[in-house]
Scaffold this active site. Structure first.
Site, mmCIF file in Angstrom:
data_model
loop_
_atom_site.group_PDB
_atom_site.id
_atom_site.type_symbol
_atom_site.label_atom_id
_atom_site.label_comp_id
_atom_site.label_asym_id
_atom_site.label_seq_id
_atom_site.Cartn_x
_atom_site.Cartn_y
_atom_site.Cartn_z
ATOM 1 N N CYS A 230 0.835 -1.203 0.000
ATOM 2 C CA CYS A 230 0.000 0.000 0.000
ATOM 3 C C CYS A 230 0.870 1.254 0.000
ATOM 4 O O CYS A 230 1.891 1.316 0.683
ATOM 5 C CB CYS A 230 -0.913 0.001 1.233
ATOM 6 N N CYS B 71 -3.565 0.230 -3.284
ATOM 7 C CA CYS B 71 -4.109 0.659 -1.994
ATOM 8 C C CYS B 71 -3.197 1.736 -1.424
ATOM 9 O O CYS B 71 -2.039 1.834 -1.806
ATOM 10 C CB CYS B 71 -4.237 -0.533 -1.035
#
Ligand code: C8R
Length: 261
Positions: free
Chosen positions: A82, A164
């Site tokens: 992420c 993400c």
């Protein structure tokens, strides 16, 4: 027409399949999984090559579909941490130079699927099980769904869906529309970011050295801003982001924008 020998391959406007395509796919797959990213050592490169070939062999190169590439997509799944996804549009060289230095960041070409296909051409023929090394269709052939564009659309969609955390994009501020709605980034990637997972998109709009124009104020950037605001993704824009500018400066160290202000 009867009895006239059919031409072995249709003649398309684009260059043909890259010589040694199957060998390059296999070699790049081993290079990536056995040297560059050892966590992917368990991947079966023979299977990956076969899935790639099966996606386009014996098929009309103008009727390629996302489903054709699905087995390949599934075999090459890989997670990017992420906050470490980097997109680009019309700025391929600079973006990839940056991820070479910033090894914690990933463009699609820094993942297995993008790495094996980057810079290659490929197509087959509906009437034969051979690779067409002579020519491959392009958009100019009235062939929107060609083997290569469908591949990049499919790979880019998956790459964006899996992102993400905050994501970044490198845009080219020295062209009239730094954000192009018809580019893969504008047409596929921003629409496939999951707003629950991606709070922010940061754009770095980079000018060529010596080009003084301003870009975060470019009308095309407003389009990007409004698409993202509709999708509940925060947007920030920065011109000539210093770390990227310093990479450009390697080639023009004497330029005034390269010295410490
Ligand atoms: N992406 C798209 N296209 C890619 C690619 C890639 O990673 N890698 C290559 N080699 N290509 P552009 P864009 C090829 O117009 O359309 C992803 C394809 O042939 O400068 O906005 C990537 O994640 C394709 O037609 O950029 C990135 O964020 C051109 O290069 C965007 O999509 C596209 O080059 C970039 O796509």
């Amino acid at each position: 027409l009867l009895g006239r020998p059919k031409p072995k391959h249709k003649e398309w406007d684009g260059k043909g399949t890259t010589p040694y395509f199957p060998e390059i796919i296999l070699g790049r797959c081993y290079a990536f999984t056995e040297i560059r990213q050892l966590e992917l050592r368990h991947k079966d490169c023979q299977k990956i090559r076969k899935a790639f070939m099966d996606a386009f062999i014996s098929k009309d190169p103008c009727s390629s579909t996302k489903q054709d590439y699905q087995p390949l997509i599934e075999l090459t799944n890989e997670t990017v941490p992420c906050g470490k996804t980097l997109f680009w549009s019309k700025s391929s060289e600079l973006a990839h130079q940056y991820t070479r230095v910033r090894q914690d960041l990933f463009t699609l070409e820094d993942t297995l699927l993008g790495y094996i296909a980057d810079g290659l051409r490929w197509c087959g023929d509906a009437g034969s099980s051979e690779i067409n090394y002579g020519s491959c269709p392009e958009r100019g052939d009235q062939c929107i769904n060609n083997t290569m564009s469908v591949f990049w659309d499919t790979a880019s969609k998956r790459f964006a869906e899996n992102a993400c955390g905050a994501v970044q994009v490198v845009l080219n501020g020295s062209i009239s529309d730094p954000f192009d709605k018809n580019s893969t980034f504008g047409r596929v990637e921003i629409h496939n970011l999951r707003s629950e997972e991606v709070p922010t998109l940061q754009a770095w709009v980079m000018h060529d050295i010596g080009d003084p124009s301003a870009s975060c104020s470019n009308p095309s950037i407003d389009d990007l801003k409004s698409i993202l605001s509709n999708r509940n993704i925060k947007f920030t824009c920065q011109e000539n982001y210093r770390p990227l500018r310093l990479l450009q400066c390697v080639q023009y160290p004497e330029d005034s924008s390269c010295s410490i202000q």
